[in-house]
Each structure stands twice: as C-alpha cells, then as structure tokens.
Design a protein around this motif. Structure first.
Motif, PDB file in Angstrom:
ATOM      1  N   SER A   1       0.823  -1.208   0.000  1.00 25.16           N
ATOM      2  CA  SER A   1       0.000   0.000   0.000  1.00 25.16           C
ATOM      3  C   SER A   1       0.854   1.254   0.000  1.00 25.16           C
ATOM      4  CB  SER A   1      -0.905   0.029   1.237  1.00 25.16           C
ATOM      5  OG  SER A   1      -1.707   1.206   1.255  1.00 25.16           O
ATOM      6  N   PRO A   2       0.362   2.320  -0.644  1.00 25.54           N
ATOM      7  CA  PRO A   2       0.952   3.639  -0.425  1.00 25.54           C
ATOM      8  C   PRO A   2       0.483   4.164   0.924  1.00 25.54           C
ATOM      9  CG  PRO A   2      -0.955   3.825  -1.858  1.00 25.54           C
ATOM     10  CD  PRO A   2      -0.762   2.362  -1.586  1.00 25.54           C
ATOM     11  N   VAL A   3       1.122   5.215   1.381  1.00 25.32           N
ATOM     12  CA  VAL A   3       0.773   5.828   2.668  1.00 25.32           C
ATOM     13  C   VAL A   3      -0.081   7.065   2.434  1.00 25.32           C
ATOM     14  CG1 VAL A   3       1.685   6.972   4.722  1.00 25.32           C
ATOM     15  CG2 VAL A   3       2.857   4.968   3.787  1.00 25.32           C
ATOM     16  N   TYR A   4      -1.258   7.077   3.067  1.00 24.72           N
ATOM     17  CA  TYR A   4      -2.138   8.238   3.045  1.00 24.72           C
ATOM     18  C   TYR A   4      -2.419   8.650   4.487  1.00 24.72           C
ATOM     19  CZ  TYR A   4      -3.146   6.895  -1.833  1.00 24.72           C
ATOM     20  OH  TYR A   4      -3.045   6.570  -3.162  1.00 24.72           O
TER      21      TYR A   4
ATOM     22  N   GLY B   1       7.071  10.161   5.233  1.00 27.99           N
ATOM     23  CA  GLY B   1       6.728   9.631   6.556  1.00 27.99           C
ATOM     24  C   GLY B   1       5.453   8.803   6.552  1.00 27.99           C
ATOM     25  N   GLY B   2       5.107   8.307   7.749  1.00 25.47           N
ATOM     26  CA  GLY B   2       3.900   7.513   7.923  1.00 25.47           C
ATOM     27  C   GLY B   2       4.052   6.044   7.580  1.00 25.47           C
ATOM     28  N   LEU B   3       5.272   5.640   7.252  1.00 25.08           N
ATOM     29  CA  LEU B   3       5.498   4.265   6.815  1.00 25.08           C
ATOM     30  C   LEU B   3       5.298   3.247   7.943  1.00 25.08           C
ATOM     31  CD1 LEU B   3       8.611   5.326   4.832  1.00 25.08           C
ATOM     32  CD2 LEU B   3       6.715   4.146   3.741  1.00 25.08           C
TER      33      LEU B   3
ATOM     34  N   PHE C   1       2.604   0.217   8.063  1.00 25.49           N
ATOM     35  CA  PHE C   1       3.144  -1.143   8.132  1.00 25.49           C
ATOM     36  C   PHE C   1       2.511  -1.912   9.295  1.00 25.49           C
ATOM     37  CE2 PHE C   1       6.854  -3.810   9.633  1.00 25.49           C
ATOM     38  CZ  PHE C   1       6.788  -4.755   8.613  1.00 25.49           C
ATOM     39  N   ASP C   2       2.424  -1.282  10.457  1.00 22.71           N
ATOM     40  CA  ASP C   2       1.799  -1.910  11.618  1.00 22.71           C
ATOM     41  C   ASP C   2       0.325  -2.212  11.362  1.00 22.71           C
ATOM     42  OD1 ASP C   2       4.162  -1.723  13.019  1.00 22.71           O
ATOM     43  OD2 ASP C   2       3.603   0.089  14.107  1.00 22.71           O
ATOM     44  N   GLU C   3      -0.356  -1.273  10.732  1.00 18.45           N
ATOM     45  CA  GLU C   3      -1.786  -1.440  10.443  1.00 18.45           C
ATOM     46  C   GLU C   3      -2.033  -2.693   9.594  1.00 18.45           C
ATOM     47  OE1 GLU C   3      -5.355   1.314   8.501  1.00 18.45           O
ATOM     48  OE2 GLU C   3      -3.267   1.645   7.913  1.00 18.45           O
ATOM     49  N   LEU C   4      -1.240  -2.880   8.574  1.00 21.18           N
ATOM     50  CA  LEU C   4      -1.426  -4.025   7.676  1.00 21.18           C
ATOM     51  C   LEU C   4      -1.069  -5.341   8.351  1.00 21.18           C
ATOM     52  CD1 LEU C   4      -0.032  -2.492   4.358  1.00 21.18           C
ATOM     53  CD2 LEU C   4      -2.424  -2.833   5.001  1.00 21.18           C
ATOM     54  N   ASN C   5      -0.038  -5.343   9.174  1.00 25.85           N
ATOM     55  CA  ASN C   5       0.380  -6.587   9.823  1.00 25.85           C
ATOM     56  C   ASN C   5      -0.665  -7.131  10.789  1.00 25.85           C
ATOM     57  OD1 ASN C   5       2.918  -7.189   8.681  1.00 25.85           O
ATOM     58  ND2 ASN C   5       3.903  -5.629   9.917  1.00 25.85           N
ATOM     59  N   LYS C   6      -1.529  -6.277  11.302  1.00 25.30           N
ATOM     60  CA  LYS C   6      -2.542  -6.729  12.254  1.00 25.30           C
ATOM     61  C   LYS C   6      -3.525  -7.716  11.633  1.00 25.30           C
ATOM     62  CE  LYS C   6      -2.332  -2.899  15.540  1.00 25.30           C
ATOM     63  NZ  LYS C   6      -1.093  -2.292  15.048  1.00 25.30           N
ATOM     64  N   PHE C   7      -3.748  -7.621  10.332  1.00 24.79           N
ATOM     65  CA  PHE C   7      -4.624  -8.593   9.674  1.00 24.79           C
ATOM     66  C   PHE C   7      -4.026  -9.999   9.736  1.00 24.79           C
ATOM     67  CE2 PHE C   7      -6.059  -4.620   7.773  1.00 24.79           C
ATOM     68  CZ  PHE C   7      -7.438  -4.779   7.790  1.00 24.79           C
ATOM     69  N   PHE C   8      -2.708 -10.083   9.641  1.00 24.47           N
ATOM     70  CA  PHE C   8      -2.046 -11.390   9.693  1.00 24.47           C
ATOM     71  C   PHE C   8      -2.030 -11.950  11.109  1.00 24.47           C
ATOM     72  CE2 PHE C   8       0.710  -9.054   6.400  1.00 24.47           C
ATOM     73  CZ  PHE C   8      -0.169  -9.353   5.369  1.00 24.47           C
TER      74      PHE C   8
ATOM     75  N   HIS D   1      10.766   4.302  -0.638  1.00 25.08           N
ATOM     76  CA  HIS D   1      10.470   5.728  -0.777  1.00 25.08           C
ATOM     77  C   HIS D   1      10.384   6.154  -2.232  1.00 25.08           C
ATOM     78  CE1 HIS D   1      11.850   5.675   3.431  1.00 25.08           C
ATOM     79  NE2 HIS D   1      11.071   6.717   3.569  1.00 25.08           N
ATOM     80  N   GLY D   2       9.421   7.039  -2.483  1.00 30.54           N
ATOM     81  CA  GLY D   2       9.259   7.613  -3.809  1.00 30.54           C
ATOM     82  C   GLY D   2       7.965   8.401  -3.862  1.00 30.54           C
ATOM     83  N   LEU D   3       7.970   9.494  -4.575  1.00 30.29           N
ATOM     84  CA  LEU D   3       6.757  10.304  -4.729  1.00 30.29           C
ATOM     85  C   LEU D   3       6.112  10.039  -6.079  1.00 30.29           C
ATOM     86  CD1 LEU D   3       4.758  12.482  -3.864  1.00 30.29           C
ATOM     87  CD2 LEU D   3       6.385  14.201  -4.719  1.00 30.29           C
ATOM     88  N   THR D   4       6.777  10.421  -7.155  1.00 33.36           N
ATOM     89  CA  THR D   4       6.212  10.195  -8.478  1.00 33.36           C
ATOM     90  C   THR D   4       6.431   8.751  -8.907  1.00 33.36           C
ATOM     91  OG1 THR D   4       8.277  10.910  -9.512  1.00 33.36           O
ATOM     92  CG2 THR D   4       6.590  12.589  -9.146  1.00 33.36           C
ATOM     93  N   PRO D   5       5.550   8.189  -9.742  1.00 32.68           N
ATOM     94  CA  PRO D   5       5.701   6.808 -10.187  1.00 32.68           C
ATOM     95  C   PRO D   5       7.083   6.543 -10.775  1.00 32.68           C
ATOM     96  CG  PRO D   5       3.553   7.626 -10.836  1.00 32.68           C
ATOM     97  CD  PRO D   5       4.321   8.803 -10.284  1.00 32.68           C
ATOM     98  N   GLY D   6       7.740   5.499 -10.287  1.00 33.46           N
ATOM     99  CA  GLY D   6       9.066   5.122 -10.757  1.00 33.46           C
ATOM    100  C   GLY D   6      10.199   5.659  -9.919  1.00 33.46           C
ATOM    101  N   GLU D   7       9.903   6.614  -9.042  1.00 37.05           N
ATOM    102  CA  GLU D   7      10.957   7.232  -8.242  1.00 37.05           C
ATOM    103  C   GLU D   7      11.594   6.252  -7.262  1.00 37.05           C
ATOM    104  OE1 GLU D   7      11.291  11.808  -7.030  1.00 37.05           O
ATOM    105  OE2 GLU D   7       9.895  10.702  -5.748  1.00 37.05           O
TER     106      GLU D   7
END
Length: 205
Positions: free
Chosen positions: A82-85, A122-124, A128-135, A152-158
């Motif tokens: 997932s990207p971070v929002y 930031g916010g990674l 990451f913790d949020e997703l691991n809770k499903f497992f 890390h990357g902002l624009t696609p491919g970065e």
C-alpha cells in the motif's frame, strides 16, 4: 507453492507496484508461483457487520473480495502492498482486507503474510503496523526483511532511486520463500499445531 500479491495503490505501475515486482522476481528464482492483483483502483465498499458471511461463507457484497477469497484459500502466502495516506493505508485496501479476513471461514494458520508500504517521506511505520494486524489476528506467521518493509518515492518510478528499499524487498521475498518452504516441510513432518476450543469473552454482559 504460491503467493498471492495485492497492489493496494490506485496507480497500477506506481512505487507500490515496483516494490511488489522486486519481490516477484525473487519468488520466481525461488520456484514460487505468484499472482499479482491490482485492487487499489477498485470500487470496494466497507464491511457493514451484517454477519451474513457466517451463514454463507462469503461476503454478502459479491465483488472482487469474494474472488480474492477463493485465491487466498489456495495460496501459501499473502503479500499486501500500500501507499501511505495520512499515516495509514489506502482506504480501499483496508475495506477489502477487512471484508476478506472477516468473511472467509477457512483456517489461515501458517499461511505466511507480508506487508510493504511506499511513501514520499513519513507515515510508513504506522501503515506497516496497520497491515500486519490482519495477519497476526489470523494465526499467520509474518515474514520480515532487513528493515521495516518500506520504500520511498513520490512520483511513479521514483522508488528505483531507493536502493536500500529495493534491497529490503528482495530480502523480504527471500525470507518469505524460506518460511513458506519450511512450513511446508513442517506440515508434512509434524502437522499443524493443535488448537484449543476458542474462548471468547465480552466486556459487557
């Protein structure tokens, strides 16, 4: 042996995809089949707690969640990217995962889970913790890498300019491959761990 991979980014070929693809290459080298599904651009509603899935074994909303449920049942491992929002995962992905894990009645014990996240800055860690809770609520061993599984990357491919992030993805895939193979051998030799009857308590009676 098979790993199901979910791209939770709205962008089909963004930095989340680059991280997942880096893992795909390692899985191929390890002789593990993969299926990558782009889910982050789908129209997926959240769970409404109707509990109809207890009766039918699938979600009442018959969309991609039920399709993925069948694939999840057959796979040995699940990778979620997932990207971070706002220090959280894409809401579309969370809606999918909530319904997927809640509505599927099959035993997920010893299916290997792995999460990866992509962000500009930031916010990674929180994502990451949020997703691991499903497992971890499902008895799934969580594969780890050499750092928290992020890139890390902002624009696609970065993200191609983040060599440490890419290396983290390769390490994660190698470790996950080892876990899947080891669990396969362990099942053959010892079977799955014996389970006690589930005890459920409520705070209010």
């Amino acid at each position: 042996m098979k790993v199901l991979m979910l791209n939770g980014s709205p962008k089909a070929s963004g930095n989340t995809y680059l991280a997942l693809h880096e893992m795909e290459k390692v899985f191929a080298e390890e002789g593990i089949e993969t299926e990558l599904i782009h889910v982050g651009n789908k129209d997926i509603r959240g769970c409404i707690a109707c509990t109809k899935c207890f009766e039918t074994g699938k979600c009442v909303f018959n969309d991609i969640v039920n399709e993925i449920g069948e694939k999840f049942k057959e796979c040995d491992g699940l990778v979620v990217g997932s990207p971070v929002y706002y220090a959280s995962a894409n809401a579309t992905l969370i809606a999918l995962l909530t319904r997927l894990f809640y509505s599927t009645p099959f035993d997920k014990t010893m299916k290997v889970g792995a999460a990866l996240v992509a962000a500009r800055r930031g916010g990674l860690s929180s994502t990451f913790d949020e997703l691991n809770k499903f497992f971890t609520i499902s008895g799934m061993p969580v594969a780890s890498g050499q750092y928290w599984n992020s890139i890390h990357g902002l624009t696609p491919g970065e993200a191609t300019k983040d060599p440490e992030g890419l290396q983290s993805m390769r390490t994660l895939a190698k470790n996950m491959s080892f876990l899947i193979k080891s669990i396969r051998l362990g099942k053959e030799a010892y079977g799955l761990p014996e389970k006690e009857p589930v005890i459920r308590t409520n705070f209010i009676r």
